[in-house]
Write an enzyme that holds these catalytic residues in place. Structure first.
Site, short mmCIF file in Angstrom:
data_model
loop_
_atom_site.label_atom_id
_atom_site.label_comp_id
_atom_site.label_asym_id
_atom_site.label_seq_id
_atom_site.Cartn_x
_atom_site.Cartn_y
_atom_site.Cartn_z
CB CYS A 63 -0.97 0.00 1.17
SG CYS A 63 -0.19 0.22 2.79
CG HIS A 100 -3.45 10.89 12.01
ND1 HIS A 100 -4.65 10.22 11.85
CD2 HIS A 100 -2.79 10.78 10.84
CE1 HIS A 100 -4.71 9.75 10.62
NE2 HIS A 100 -3.58 10.07 9.99
CG HIS A 103 -6.95 5.85 8.19
ND1 HIS A 103 -6.08 6.83 7.77
CD2 HIS A 103 -8.08 6.48 8.58
CE1 HIS A 103 -6.67 8.01 7.89
NE2 HIS A 103 -7.88 7.83 8.39
CG ASP A 107 -7.17 -4.30 3.31
OD1 ASP A 107 -6.53 -4.07 4.35
OD2 ASP A 107 -7.14 -3.52 2.33
NE ARG A 116 -4.17 -2.59 4.15
CZ ARG A 116 -4.45 -1.38 3.63
NH1 ARG A 116 -3.55 -0.42 3.68
NH2 ARG A 116 -5.61 -1.14 3.08
CB CYS A 118 -2.63 1.60 6.56
SG CYS A 118 -1.88 2.43 5.18
#
Length: 145
Positions: A63, A100, A103, A107, A116, A118
């Site tokens: 990704c 932060h 996310h 998947d 996952r 990310c």
């Protein structure tokens, strides 16, 4: 160890680290320091230092951001509904630093739980396995290959 958000630490962040952690930004895909990183150790919140992810749970998802199958300490992760950018996603923030991080998506590898995480490299600091004890993270050595 006590983890907390510190203005002193925030003032030392790079502009990219500040944009990502404090303004819920996202670094460009494949640009982060830890995307292709494979050394053994743990990843901690760059603001608070709280342990977030272990190298043994990191995998190549393709990704463009570091991907993990689980948090090293689930109590250090807040998962929040994010409806920005016309999407419904799950934002991942650190509990003590309120940074932060990225996310969470459903998947990931099914054989490893299907999740996952990310995560933006800019929100992380890596602690090598060889330095974990001296930096106060020895209790997590068993989670690092």
């Amino acid at each position: 160890m006590q983890y907390r958000k510190s203005q002193e630490v925030i003032d030392r962040l790079t502009s990219e680290q500040r944009r990502v952690t404090q303004e819920a930004g996202t670094e460009r895909p494949f640009s982060g320091e830890y995307n292709d990183h494979t050394e053994p150790g743990i990843y901690v919140d760059i603001v608070s230092g709280e342990p977030l992810f272990a190298s043994s749970d990191k995998y190549e998802s393709g990704c463009g951001w570091p991907s993990f199958t689980k948090a090293i300490v689930s109590a250090n992760i807040n998962a929040l509904r994010d409806t920005s950018h016309g999407m419904i996603r799950t934002e991942v923030r650190s509990v003590h630093g309120d940074s932060h991080l990225g996310h969470l998506f459903p998947d990931g590898p099914p054989e490893r739980g299907g999740l996952r995480y990310c995560i933006n490299s800019a929100s992380l600091r890596f602690v090598h396995r060889d330095d974990m004890v001296s930096e106060g993270f020895g209790e997590y050595l068993d989670q690092v290959e």
